[in-house]
Design a protein around this motif. Structure first.
Motif, short mmCIF file in Angstrom:
data_model
loop_
_atom_site.label_atom_id
_atom_site.label_comp_id
_atom_site.label_asym_id
_atom_site.label_seq_id
_atom_site.Cartn_x
_atom_site.Cartn_y
_atom_site.Cartn_z
N ALA A 1 -5.19 -6.05 -12.88
CA ALA A 1 -3.95 -5.46 -13.37
C ALA A 1 -3.42 -6.24 -14.57
N PRO A 2 -3.13 -5.58 -15.68
CA PRO A 2 -2.61 -6.27 -16.87
C PRO A 2 -1.25 -6.91 -16.60
N ALA A 3 -0.87 -7.79 -17.50
CA ALA A 3 0.37 -8.55 -17.34
C ALA A 3 1.59 -7.63 -17.34
N PHE A 4 2.62 -8.07 -16.62
CA PHE A 4 3.90 -7.34 -16.57
C PHE A 4 4.47 -7.19 -17.98
N PRO A 5 4.99 -5.99 -18.31
CA PRO A 5 5.11 -4.80 -17.47
C PRO A 5 4.09 -3.72 -17.80
N THR A 6 2.92 -4.12 -18.33
CA THR A 6 2.03 -3.14 -18.96
C THR A 6 1.06 -2.43 -18.02
N ALA A 7 0.94 -2.90 -16.77
CA ALA A 7 -0.07 -2.32 -15.88
C ALA A 7 0.14 -0.83 -15.64
N GLY A 8 1.40 -0.41 -15.67
CA GLY A 8 1.70 0.99 -15.36
C GLY A 8 1.24 1.98 -16.40
N GLY A 9 0.96 1.52 -17.61
CA GLY A 9 0.57 2.45 -18.66
C GLY A 9 -0.67 3.25 -18.31
N ALA A 10 -1.69 2.59 -17.78
CA ALA A 10 -2.94 3.27 -17.46
C ALA A 10 -2.80 4.18 -16.24
N LEU A 11 -1.75 3.96 -15.44
CA LEU A 11 -1.52 4.82 -14.28
C LEU A 11 -0.74 6.08 -14.64
N ALA A 12 -0.10 6.07 -15.80
CA ALA A 12 0.75 7.20 -16.18
C ALA A 12 0.01 8.54 -16.20
N PRO A 13 -1.21 8.63 -16.75
CA PRO A 13 -1.92 9.92 -16.72
C PRO A 13 -2.22 10.39 -15.30
N LEU A 14 -2.51 9.45 -14.40
CA LEU A 14 -2.78 9.82 -13.01
C LEU A 14 -1.50 10.31 -12.34
N ARG A 15 -0.42 9.64 -12.62
CA ARG A 15 0.86 10.06 -12.06
C ARG A 15 1.25 11.44 -12.58
N ALA A 16 1.06 11.65 -13.88
CA ALA A 16 1.43 12.93 -14.48
C ALA A 16 0.62 14.09 -13.88
N LYS A 17 -0.59 13.79 -13.50
CA LYS A 17 -1.47 14.83 -12.95
C LYS A 17 -1.16 15.13 -11.49
N THR A 18 -0.77 14.10 -10.73
CA THR A 18 -0.64 14.26 -9.27
C THR A 18 0.79 14.42 -8.78
N GLU A 19 1.74 13.81 -9.46
CA GLU A 19 3.13 13.87 -8.96
C GLU A 19 3.68 15.29 -8.89
N PRO A 20 3.38 16.18 -9.87
CA PRO A 20 3.90 17.55 -9.77
C PRO A 20 3.39 18.32 -8.54
N THR A 21 2.30 17.86 -7.95
CA THR A 21 1.78 18.51 -6.75
C THR A 21 2.42 17.96 -5.47
N GLY A 22 3.34 17.02 -5.62
CA GLY A 22 4.00 16.43 -4.45
C GLY A 22 3.31 15.18 -3.93
N SER A 23 2.38 14.64 -4.71
CA SER A 23 1.61 13.48 -4.26
C SER A 23 2.26 12.18 -4.73
N GLY A 24 2.32 11.22 -3.81
CA GLY A 24 2.80 9.87 -4.15
C GLY A 24 1.66 8.87 -4.25
N ASP A 25 0.44 9.36 -4.45
CA ASP A 25 -0.74 8.50 -4.42
C ASP A 25 -0.77 7.46 -5.54
N PHE A 26 -0.14 7.77 -6.69
CA PHE A 26 -0.27 6.89 -7.85
C PHE A 26 1.09 6.47 -8.42
N ILE A 27 2.12 6.52 -7.59
CA ILE A 27 3.45 6.11 -8.06
C ILE A 27 3.96 4.95 -7.20
N ASN A 28 4.81 4.12 -7.79
CA ASN A 28 5.38 3.01 -7.04
C ASN A 28 6.48 3.55 -6.11
N LEU A 29 6.34 3.26 -4.84
CA LEU A 29 7.29 3.70 -3.82
C LEU A 29 8.01 2.47 -3.27
N TRP A 30 8.84 1.87 -4.12
CA TRP A 30 9.48 0.61 -3.74
C TRP A 30 10.29 0.75 -2.46
#
Length: 367
Positions: A309-338
């Motif tokens: 994982a890249p240094a804070f706060p940059t790790a989330g950048g590479a996850l953004a395309p995965l989140r954009a693809k899956t979150e609209p379907t109701g999936s929390g697989d690639f988002i931070n659920l603090w």
């Protein structure tokens, strides 16, 4: 909690340690945990109406957004406001590390038909700087809360000169002593149970992070400034325990995340309702720094902590395309659920009602 007709002095005298009440000029010893992305101005207003300290997380807001939300708070409630800022040092570009992280995520990109070389969006967690310091001088918040240590002495002095009380989080006794030596007005003793980003800045390993029950009395013994306990406080029992351990107040975050004033997404709310006490873990996958969240597919499959994982706060950048693809379907697989470890104590009541209930029940137990 005491009847509203009682004077502030009477209300303060009912609590065993009124130092934080006096320091912040609040009615009850409850501080809203500043949860970026979840806690907005509506939640801060509701907690302030309940007599606690309303907190506004600012690391993901620009100057105009901060100013607008502070103005909204001032128009709605007379209580003090706490502005929260990050104090990290932005990392230098590291294309090699970024490429390794992308390669580690390649199977997921392939699964969802995403171009591995697609441009990652910029990550919007900014550190406290000259511009935000000038804004603090303009807005004059009663409290400024730093995370990951403190800003430069010059910026800190300007915040203090603007009239703000300065607080910051310590995850070890060493960090507590460090903060006191640099002039903070109160210390948040952040136990390992807490949700979201660990406030650690001298400590290097998550394996040695300390739980709230052990941390609070040791920090209280080591410093003279008031302590605000954080981590695992979800109801009156937790607040009473924190006060018994030597804290002057409790910081509460996860317990507010199901309230109507919180900006918690539908996916996140559903996860909170289903999660048990054993369903959270510390992870660096989503931002690059350890943060506690509900375990999801990404955390299960590649492990919650990754050396890639890249240094804070940059790790989330590479996850953004995965989140954009899956979150609209109701999936929390690639988002931070603090979430903290006491998520099951959260209720769907209004944040004002939660604040008043915790305070009233705590006073009953104390008296």
């Amino acid at each position: 909690m005491c009847h509203p007709s009682n004077s502030p002095e009477t209300i303060m005298s009912a609590w065993p340690d009124a130092r934080v009440l006096e320091l912040f000029n609040i009615e009850v010893p409850i501080v809203l945990g500043p949860m970026a992305g979840v806690a907005g101005v509506e939640l801060a207003i509701a907690v302030a109406r309940g007599g606690g300290l309303g907190s506004l997380p600012c690391a993901m807001l620009n100057v105009d957004q901060i100013r607008q939300q502070v103005e909204q708070f001032r128009a709605a409630v007379r209580g003090p406001i706490n502005l929260n800022f990050f104090c990290h040092t932005p990392p230098q570009p590291d294309p090699e590390r970024d490429a390794k992280w992308r390669a580690h995520l390649a199977p997921y990109y392939a699964e969802f038909g995403i171009d591995l070389n697609a441009q990652a969006p910029a990550v919007n967690r900014a550190p406290f700087d000259e511009a935000t310091c000038a804004l603090v001088e303009e807005l004059k918040p009663e409290v400024v809360n730093f995370h990951f240590g403190l800003p430069t002495p010059e910026l800190q002095a300007r915040v203090k000169a603007a009239g703000a009380k300065i607080i910051s989080a310590a995850t070890t006794v060493e960090e507590g002593r460090w903060l006191e030596a640099r002039g903070v007005d109160a210390i948040i003793a952040m136990g390992n149970e807490a949700g979201g980003h660990r406030g650690m800045f001298l400590a290097k390993t998550i394996e040695s992070q300390v739980g709230t029950f052990a941390l609070v009395p040791q920090v209280a013994d080591a410093v003279k400034v008031p302590i605000i306990a954080a981590g695992g406080i979800g109801d009156a029992r937790g607040l009473v325990a924190a006060l018994a351990l030597g804290a002057s107040a409790g910081q509460i975050g996860t317990a507010y995340m199901l309230s109507p004033e919180a900006k918690t997404s539908a996916i996140h709310r559903a996860a909170l309702k289903q999660a048990t006490d054993a369903d959270t873990a510390l992870t660096n996958l989503f931002t690059g720094r350890p943060a506690r969240g509900i375990v999801n597919r990404l955390m299960r499959e590649i492990g919650p902590m990754s050396p890639f994982a890249p240094a804070f706060p940059t790790a989330g950048g590479a996850l953004a395309p995965l989140r954009a693809k899956t979150e609209p379907t109701g999936s929390g697989d690639f988002i931070n659920l603090w979430s903290g470890q006491a998520g099951q104590l959260a209720t769907e009541d209004s944040a004002e009602a939660i604040t008043r209930r915790i305070a009233a029940q705590a006073l009953e137990r104390l008296t």
